[in-house]
Design an enzyme around this catalytic site. Structure first.
Site, PDB file in Angstrom:
ATOM      1  N   LYS A 125      55.991 -54.741  41.136  1.00  0.00           N
ATOM      2  CA  LYS A 125      56.878 -53.912  40.316  1.00  0.00           C
ATOM      3  C   LYS A 125      57.215 -52.646  41.089  1.00  0.00           C
ATOM      4  CE  LYS A 125      55.608 -51.188  36.792  1.00  0.00           C
ATOM      5  NZ  LYS A 125      56.422 -49.950  36.850  1.00  0.00           N
TER       6      LYS A 125
ATOM      7  N   ASP B   4      61.691 -51.788  37.794  1.00  0.00           N
ATOM      8  CA  ASP B   4      61.391 -51.151  36.505  1.00  0.00           C
ATOM      9  C   ASP B   4      61.946 -49.721  36.490  1.00  0.00           C
ATOM     10  OD1 ASP B   4      60.107 -50.400  34.089  1.00  0.00           O
ATOM     11  OD2 ASP B   4      58.233 -49.925  35.115  1.00  0.00           O
TER      12      ASP B   4
ATOM     13  N   LYS C  77      64.014 -48.679  33.902  1.00  0.00           N
ATOM     14  CA  LYS C  77      64.156 -48.313  32.470  1.00  0.00           C
ATOM     15  C   LYS C  77      65.426 -47.509  32.214  1.00  0.00           C
ATOM     16  CE  LYS C  77      59.108 -47.874  31.818  1.00  0.00           C
ATOM     17  NZ  LYS C  77      58.644 -47.764  33.217  1.00  0.00           N
TER      18      LYS C  77
ATOM     19  N   HIS D  62      68.567 -45.807  30.657  1.00  0.00           N
ATOM     20  CA  HIS D  62      68.820 -45.320  29.298  1.00  0.00           C
ATOM     21  C   HIS D  62      69.904 -44.256  29.416  1.00  0.00           C
ATOM     22  CE1 HIS D  62      66.886 -43.649  25.309  1.00  0.00           C
ATOM     23  NE2 HIS D  62      68.167 -43.965  25.177  1.00  0.00           N
ATOM     24  N   ASP D  63      71.161 -44.659  29.166  1.00  0.00           N
ATOM     25  CA  ASP D  63      72.283 -43.723  29.297  1.00  0.00           C
ATOM     26  C   ASP D  63      73.436 -44.305  28.473  1.00  0.00           C
ATOM     27  OD1 ASP D  63      74.138 -41.767  30.290  1.00  0.00           O
ATOM     28  OD2 ASP D  63      72.994 -41.653  32.154  1.00  0.00           O
TER      29      ASP D  63
ATOM     30  N   THR E 222      53.829 -48.354  26.211  1.00  0.00           N
ATOM     31  CA  THR E 222      52.417 -48.637  25.894  1.00  0.00           C
ATOM     32  C   THR E 222      51.559 -47.362  25.905  1.00  0.00           C
ATOM     33  OG1 THR E 222      52.081 -49.206  28.221  1.00  0.00           O
ATOM     34  CG2 THR E 222      52.437 -51.032  26.693  1.00  0.00           C
TER      35      THR E 222
ATOM     36  N   ARG F   8      44.104 -53.717  30.828  1.00  0.00           N
ATOM     37  CA  ARG F   8      42.876 -53.114  31.351  1.00  0.00           C
ATOM     38  C   ARG F   8      41.732 -54.134  31.282  1.00  0.00           C
ATOM     39  NH1 ARG F   8      45.908 -50.190  33.151  1.00  0.00           N
ATOM     40  NH2 ARG F   8      46.044 -47.919  33.075  1.00  0.00           N
TER      41      ARG F   8
ATOM     42  N   ARG G 123      46.992 -49.324  38.207  1.00  0.00           N
ATOM     43  CA  ARG G 123      45.788 -48.644  38.698  1.00  0.00           C
ATOM     44  C   ARG G 123      44.527 -49.502  38.781  1.00  0.00           C
ATOM     45  NH1 ARG G 123      47.365 -43.676  34.942  1.00  0.00           N
ATOM     46  NH2 ARG G 123      48.265 -45.481  33.864  1.00  0.00           N
TER      47      ARG G 123
HETATM   48  O1  LIG Z   1      55.606 -49.512  28.159  1.00  0.00           O
HETATM   49  C1  LIG Z   1      55.415 -49.466  29.390  1.00  0.00           C
HETATM   50  C2  LIG Z   1      56.414 -49.708  30.308  1.00  0.00           C
HETATM   51  C3  LIG Z   1      56.124 -49.667  31.650  1.00  0.00           C
HETATM   52  N1  LIG Z   1      54.885 -49.377  32.093  1.00  0.00           N
HETATM   53  C4  LIG Z   1      54.643 -49.369  33.550  1.00  0.00           C
HETATM   54  O2  LIG Z   1      53.612 -50.304  33.883  1.00  0.00           O
HETATM   55  C5  LIG Z   1      52.746 -49.764  34.854  1.00  0.00           C
HETATM   56  C6  LIG Z   1      51.353 -49.725  34.296  1.00  0.00           C
HETATM   57  O3  LIG Z   1      50.472 -49.136  35.235  1.00  0.00           O
HETATM   58  P1  LIG Z   1      48.915 -48.966  34.967  1.00  0.00           P
HETATM   59  O4  LIG Z   1      48.453 -48.192  36.162  1.00  0.00           O
HETATM   60  O5  LIG Z   1      48.330 -50.358  34.900  1.00  0.00           O
HETATM   61  O6  LIG Z   1      48.737 -48.214  33.694  1.00  0.00           O
HETATM   62  C7  LIG Z   1      53.292 -48.396  35.246  1.00  0.00           C
HETATM   63  O7  LIG Z   1      54.039 -48.546  36.426  1.00  0.00           O
HETATM   64  C8  LIG Z   1      54.216 -48.012  34.105  1.00  0.00           C
HETATM   65  O8  LIG Z   1      55.337 -47.293  34.554  1.00  0.00           O
HETATM   66  C9  LIG Z   1      53.891 -49.119  31.191  1.00  0.00           C
HETATM   67  O9  LIG Z   1      52.735 -48.828  31.562  1.00  0.00           O
HETATM   68  N2  LIG Z   1      54.188 -49.189  29.854  1.00  0.00           N
END
Ligand SMILES: O=c1ccn([C@@H]2O[C@H](COP(=O)(O)O)[C@@H](O)[C@H]2O)c(=O)[nH]1
Length: 237
Positions: free
Chosen positions: A32, A59, A61, A63-64, A122, A184, A214
């Site tokens: 991603k 990714d 996102k 929005h405009d 999220t 996670r 992460r």
């Molecule tokens: O609702 C959302 C949309 C996008 N993300 C993206 O996913 C990854 C999650 O990274 P972690 O390090 O596993 O938390 C990150 O690039 C976000 O921009 C999201 O988390 N939630």
């Protein structure tokens, strides 16, 4: 085996190159590219990852207003990505314009990237949504409403938490894509994520794709972390 999508949230191409060196060259990943790296390196980062054989979810996102999103999508269509996205909060007209842009940019070929829309991030909790966005319904109801708008606009699916997958598929269609970040493994830090689910539970619930950043990128052994998550995601002991 289904591949978890690795969120390449790094500040530079060099750091991504160092990260990718930890994987066997023949391992073709689904990665991603998000705002952090795209705003540093631009579209070349996508072209480089494609040249290495990796599949890319872009990714950004968007929005405009509908016209701006449509024109931006024409450019994205030329990057040979597997999937890209917008925010459902931009509305049905904006989402339909995004799809038009992707189609036009791809020369109206059949092979266009999957287009999905973010419902509620999220990292958002129900309490925060009620208090800050003044959306006075449950978080699940808001996510389903965004998913319905996305479906009506003709897109392929949504970004949501795995916690909402069953509800979305039940209300819309079983093949409506649910891509779920906020993943996670047990005992790993949630960080800024609010609606989290383990890879195993995401599989059982029916997520189509999981996005993991992460827990892999910050791990002492990214390859092992990736393989463990991939196994759990595929139900392999
Ligand atoms: O609702 C959302 C949309 C996008 N993300 C993206 O996913 C990854 C999650 O990274 P972690 O390090 O596993 O938390 C990150 O690039 C976000 O921009 C999201 O988390 N939630």
């Amino acid at each position: 085996m289904k591949r978890p999508i690795i969120a390449l949230d790094f500040p530079s191409k060099n750091e991504i190159a160092l990260f990718l060196e930890k994987f066997p060259v023949e391992e073709k990943l689904f990665v991603k590219v998000g705002m952090e790296i795209f705003y540093q390196e631009g579209p070349d980062i996508v072209k480089w990852l494609r040249s290495l054989g990796h599949d890319v979810f872009l990714d950004l996102k968007l929005h405009d207003i509908p016209n701006t999103v449509k024109q931006a999508m024409k450019g994205i269509a030329r990057l040979d990505v597997a999937m890209t996205n917008v925010h459902a909060a931009g509305g049905r007209k904006m989402m339909a314009a995004a799809l038009e842009g992707l189609r036009e940019g791809s020369g109206n070929s059949q092979q266009i990237p999957k287009l999905i829309a973010v419902t509620q991030l999220t990292s958002t909790s129900e309490e925060q949504m009620n208090r800050e966005q003044l959306i006075k319904v449950s978080l699940k109801a808001s996510v389903v409403q965004y998913a319905k708008m996305t479906y009506q606009a003709g897109l392929d699916g949504v970004v949501c938490s795995a916690l909402e997958v069953e509800l979305i598929k039940g209300n819309i269609a079983p093949d409506f894509i649910c891509l779920t970040p906020g993943i996670r493994p047990r005992n790993s830090a949630a960080g800024d994520q609010e609606r989290i689910v383990t890879p195993e539970r995401a599989r059982k619930i029916g997520s189509d794709f999981i996005v993991v950043g992460r827990p892999i990128t910050q791990s002492e052994n990214p390859l092992m972390a990736y393989q463990q998550i991939k196994n759990e995601w595929n139900g392999v002991q």
